[in-house]
Scaffold this motif. Structure first.
Motif, PDB file in Angstrom:
ATOM      1  N   LYS A  11       0.808  -1.222   0.000  1.00 50.86           N
ATOM      2  CA  LYS A  11       0.000   0.000   0.000  1.00 50.86           C
ATOM      3  C   LYS A  11       0.840   1.270   0.000  1.00 50.86           C
ATOM      4  N   ASP A  12       1.961   1.281   0.711  1.00 50.48           N
ATOM      5  CA  ASP A  12       2.756   2.510   0.800  1.00 50.48           C
ATOM      6  C   ASP A  12       3.344   2.889  -0.556  1.00 50.48           C
ATOM      7  N   LEU A  15       0.519   4.005  -2.884  1.00 52.11           N
ATOM      8  CA  LEU A  15       0.062   5.379  -2.637  1.00 52.11           C
ATOM      9  C   LEU A  15       1.067   6.399  -3.161  1.00 52.11           C
ATOM     10  N   GLU A 140      -3.102   4.699   6.342  1.00 49.15           N
ATOM     11  CA  GLU A 140      -4.147   3.664   6.385  1.00 49.15           C
ATOM     12  C   GLU A 140      -5.476   4.203   5.872  1.00 49.15           C
ATOM     13  N   ALA A 143      -5.189   4.589   2.075  1.00 50.57           N
ATOM     14  CA  ALA A 143      -5.180   3.251   1.456  1.00 50.57           C
ATOM     15  C   ALA A 143      -6.582   2.667   1.442  1.00 50.57           C
ATOM     16  N   LEU A 147      -7.512   2.045  -2.265  1.00 46.67           N
ATOM     17  CA  LEU A 147      -6.983   0.734  -2.652  1.00 46.67           C
ATOM     18  C   LEU A 147      -7.731  -0.410  -1.988  1.00 46.67           C
ATOM     19  N   VAL A 149      -6.666  -3.803  -0.335  1.00 42.88           N
ATOM     20  CA  VAL A 149      -5.382  -4.302   0.176  1.00 42.88           C
ATOM     21  C   VAL A 149      -5.592  -5.602   0.937  1.00 42.88           C
ATOM     22  N   TYR A 151      -3.556  -8.288   3.621  1.00 41.28           N
ATOM     23  CA  TYR A 151      -2.460  -8.265   4.590  1.00 41.28           C
ATOM     24  C   TYR A 151      -2.059  -9.683   4.962  1.00 41.28           C
ATOM     25  N   SER A 188       1.702  -5.767   3.294  1.00 45.53           N
ATOM     26  CA  SER A 188       0.481  -5.504   2.538  1.00 45.53           C
ATOM     27  C   SER A 188       0.729  -5.794   1.065  1.00 45.53           C
ATOM     28  N   VAL A 190      -1.406  -4.854  -2.634  1.00 41.08           N
ATOM     29  CA  VAL A 190      -2.529  -4.232  -3.325  1.00 41.08           C
ATOM     30  C   VAL A 190      -3.133  -5.257  -4.279  1.00 41.08           C
ATOM     31  N   LYS A 193      -7.852  -1.374  -7.097  1.00 37.02           N
ATOM     32  CA  LYS A 193      -7.945   0.076  -6.901  1.00 37.02           C
ATOM     33  C   LYS A 193      -9.407   0.440  -6.841  1.00 37.02           C
TER      34      LYS A 193
END
Length: 196
Positions: A11-12, A15, A140, A143, A147, A149, A151, A188, A190, A193
């Motif tokens: 996710k990071d 983004l 978070e 995201a 997105l 996501v 985990y 995480s 993705v 979207k």
């Protein structure tokens, strides 16, 4: 202008890529050590974002150097920082802009300001970290809004994080990785979207 973004599939970095895509032509770059390692989940994450994807091979020599450094320190931070720095330098030879998804609280990977200045002066590239001013709660929230996501703990989720290959190389030496890495570290990935 093209921007090469280091992309784990998480996710990071997703983004960061979305933010940079507003102003640059973004290409997602996932770095692996093993030339035979495929990263289908990361390719799928890139496709979900609608951005071009490249898999880059950093090489087994760097992997062995990272493992040696980790074992001499007894913790992963310096080794992962070294690998991340090498990945950034690799992209800096191809792109005028290099980005990643490091956040404000991230301790690893972390490139210090003096290293950023040196990189920019010696290569002429700009190194951009769009999430550097964002804390974990805001990342978070974003995201969750942008997105879809999934985990999972390291090794149980197919992302392009450096850590899994480093862990495998340590186990190949007959060494237990549990004492060397934080336990229950969530990663995480993705998987889609959201329409906003």
């Amino acid at each position: 202008m093209e921007a090469g973004v280091l992309f784990s599939g998480g996710k990071d970095s997703a983004l960061a890529a979305i933010m940079l895509a507003r102003d640059y032509g973004v290409e997602l770059n996932t770095c692996v050590f093993d030339p035979d390692r495929d990263v289908p989940e990361v390719r799928a994450a890139a496709a979900a974002l609608g951005l071009p994807f490249k898999r880059r091979v950093l090489g087994r020599d760097l992997l062995e150097e990272a493992v040696d450094l980790l074992l001499s320190c007894g913790y992963p931070n310096d080794a992962i920082d070294m690998v991340h720095r090498t990945a950034i330098e690799t992209l800096s030879h191809e792109y005028a802009v290099v980005g990643d998804g490091t956040r404000r609280e991230d301790r690893v990977p972390r490139i210090e300001r003096s290293e950023v200045q040196h990189l920019e002066m010696t290569t002429g590239c700009s190194y951009i970290r769009p999430l550097l001013g964002y804390g974990k709660p805001e990342v978070e929230r974003l995201a969750g809004r942008l997105l879809v996501v999934r985990y999972g703990e390291t090794g149980s989720i197919g992302n392009g994080d450096y850590e899994e290959e480093i862990r495998c190389a340590i186990r190949a030496r007959g060494i237990d990785t549990a004492p060397l890495f934080p336990s229950r570290h969530l990663q995480s990935l993705v998987v889609g979207k959201r329409e906003t």
